[in-house]
Scaffold this active site. Structure first.
Site, short mmCIF file in Angstrom:
data_model
loop_
_atom_site.label_atom_id
_atom_site.label_comp_id
_atom_site.label_asym_id
_atom_site.label_seq_id
_atom_site.Cartn_x
_atom_site.Cartn_y
_atom_site.Cartn_z
N ASN A 8 0.87 -1.02 -0.06
CA ASN A 8 0.16 0.05 -0.01
C ASN A 8 0.89 1.34 -0.07
O ASN A 8 1.47 1.54 0.95
CB ASN A 8 -0.87 -0.29 1.33
CG ASN A 8 -1.82 1.18 1.46
OD1 ASN A 8 -1.91 2.02 0.50
ND2 ASN A 8 -2.36 1.33 2.63
N TRP A 9 0.96 1.67 -1.36
CA TRP A 9 1.96 2.86 -1.32
C TRP A 9 1.31 4.31 -0.65
O TRP A 9 1.95 5.33 -0.62
CB TRP A 9 2.19 3.22 -2.77
CG TRP A 9 3.15 2.20 -3.39
CD1 TRP A 9 3.65 1.20 -2.72
CD2 TRP A 9 3.42 2.21 -4.84
NE1 TRP A 9 4.41 0.41 -3.69
CE2 TRP A 9 4.25 1.08 -4.82
CE3 TRP A 9 3.16 2.99 -6.06
CZ2 TRP A 9 4.65 0.72 -6.22
CZ3 TRP A 9 3.77 2.66 -7.15
CH2 TRP A 9 4.65 1.47 -7.30
N LYS A 10 -0.01 4.19 -0.18
CA LYS A 10 -0.64 5.48 0.46
C LYS A 10 -0.45 6.54 -0.55
O LYS A 10 -0.31 6.57 -1.81
CB LYS A 10 0.03 5.65 1.71
CG LYS A 10 -0.01 4.34 2.71
CD LYS A 10 -0.12 4.52 3.99
CE LYS A 10 -0.04 3.14 4.81
NZ LYS A 10 0.05 3.34 6.28
N HIS A 94 -9.62 0.58 5.43
CA HIS A 94 -8.22 0.84 6.05
C HIS A 94 -8.38 1.61 7.50
O HIS A 94 -9.26 2.62 7.23
CB HIS A 94 -7.29 1.50 4.93
CG HIS A 94 -6.05 1.39 5.48
ND1 HIS A 94 -5.33 2.29 6.33
CD2 HIS A 94 -4.52 0.70 5.17
CE1 HIS A 94 -4.22 2.09 6.56
NE2 HIS A 94 -3.74 1.11 5.92
N GLU A 166 -5.25 -5.77 10.46
CA GLU A 166 -4.17 -4.55 10.76
C GLU A 166 -4.17 -3.90 12.03
O GLU A 166 -5.28 -3.05 12.15
CB GLU A 166 -4.28 -3.69 9.83
CG GLU A 166 -4.11 -4.32 8.46
CD GLU A 166 -3.39 -3.08 7.43
OE1 GLU A 166 -2.20 -3.21 7.10
OE2 GLU A 166 -4.29 -2.18 7.13
N GLY A 172 2.43 2.01 10.94
CA GLY A 172 3.44 2.97 10.58
C GLY A 172 4.10 3.28 12.02
O GLY A 172 4.36 4.57 12.06
N SER A 212 3.65 -2.39 10.39
CA SER A 212 5.08 -2.61 10.43
C SER A 212 5.76 -3.66 10.24
O SER A 212 6.79 -3.90 10.79
CB SER A 212 5.54 -2.13 11.98
OG SER A 212 4.84 -0.50 12.27
N GLY A 233 2.84 -1.33 4.41
CA GLY A 233 2.72 0.31 4.03
C GLY A 233 4.20 0.64 3.75
O GLY A 233 4.70 0.59 2.68
N GLY A 234 4.75 1.15 4.86
CA GLY A 234 6.19 1.83 4.63
C GLY A 234 7.19 0.97 3.88
O GLY A 234 7.82 1.59 2.89
C1 PEP Z 1 -0.62 -0.05 6.09
O1 PEP Z 1 -0.89 1.14 6.23
O2 PEP Z 1 -1.74 -0.85 5.85
C2 PEP Z 1 0.46 -0.69 6.97
C3 PEP Z 1 0.38 -2.13 7.35
O3 PEP Z 1 1.46 0.45 7.00
P1 PEP Z 1 2.94 0.01 7.63
O4 PEP Z 1 3.21 -1.34 6.96
O5 PEP Z 1 3.75 1.21 7.38
O6 PEP Z 1 2.65 -0.05 9.16
#
Ligand code: PEP
Length: 252
Positions: A8-10, A94, A166, A172, A212, A233-234
């Site tokens: 997920n590039w947001k 989300h 999640e 994040g 994360s 995400g990140g």
């Molecule tokens: C997300 O936004 O779905 C996510 C899991 O982010 P991150 O991996 O950055 O915690």
């Protein structure tokens, strides 16, 4: 094939960066585990181009979708439009959408219905906040989210649905659920699906972990039999890290 790793590039990356990363990922697909499907959710303005271009089996997902059907809803993009652009999935529910854009369980349920009716795959995100984890109510929170999201959904319709667990406190934040916490919740979600639908649906539905996840912890989290991959995400913004995570999710 149940295993999926989704990035997920947001709200990150220019169109040129997005094109370049999809090309790099596409070229690397030959060296990715064959039992893992790779999904990328780029920013909405790039969806049509990226889904219509060369992507070598990479699934393309929207990061959100309208709760409405086509009509007078300025600024919205609908599940039908996404399907017409060749998009495969939409993330629904989300936690950033729930917290920052007021998406209630009711809205999430409407979005799930729109996607199913349009033939768009759904990645249904659920997760508890830190207070719920600390007071031990995480399972009832997740159950309430699932009950609402799957209201009126039939067993046949579950074929296009993926669940992503999640925990909000892990998104994040750099703080990840322990492998044991993830395993426990994934097993709870699978049992819920068995009760709500049947054992077969529960077995076939991919349940992804998100929060994360990175190359250094993916292997341990993915080891649980009920964790079928990740929503990243990140760490998905770095193509090398993302590839390492995908390689962690192989049963080969
Ligand atoms: C997300 O936004 O779905 C996510 C899991 O982010 P991150 O991996 O950055 O915690």
């Amino acid at each position: 094939m149940r295993n999926i790793v989704a990035g997920n590039w947001k709200s990150n990356k220019s169109i040129n960066e997005a094109r370049e990363r999809i090309a790099v990922m596409g070229a690397a697909m030959g060296s990715m585990p064959k039992d893992v499907r790779v999904m990328i959710a780029p920013p909405a303005p790039y969806l049509s181009e990226l889904s219509g271009g060369e992507r070598n089996g990479i699934l393309i997902a929207a990061q959100q979708v309208s709760a409405f059907s086509d009509g007078a809803y300025t600024g919205e993009f609908t599940a039908n439009m996404l399907v017409s652009c060749g998009v495969d999935f939409a993330l629904v529910g989300h936690s950033e959408r729930r917290a920052d854009f007021g998406e209630s369980d009711e809205i999430v349920a409407k979005k799930v219905r729109r996607c199913i009716d349009a033939g768009l795959g759904v990645v249904l995100c659920c997760g508890e906040n830190l207070a719920s984890r600390d007071n031990g109510s995480q399972e009832s929170v997740i159950k309430a989210q699932l009950v609402s999201a799957f209201e009126g959904v039939s067993s046949e319709e579950m074929a296009g649905v993926v669940v992503a667990y999640e925990p909000i406190w892990a998104i994040g934040t750099g703080r990840t659920a322990s492998a044991a916490q993830a395993a426990e919740m994934h097993s709870f979600i699978r049992s819920y699906l068995a009760d709500r639908f049947d054992e077969d649906i529960a077995f076939r539905t991919s349940i992804l972990y998100g929060g994360s996840c990175k190359p250094s912890n993916a292997d341990e989290i993915f080891r649980s039999p009920d964790v079928d991959g990740g929503l990243i995400g990140g760490a998905s913004l770095d193509t090398s890290d993302f590839q390492l995570i995908i390689k962690s999710d192989s049963s080969l």
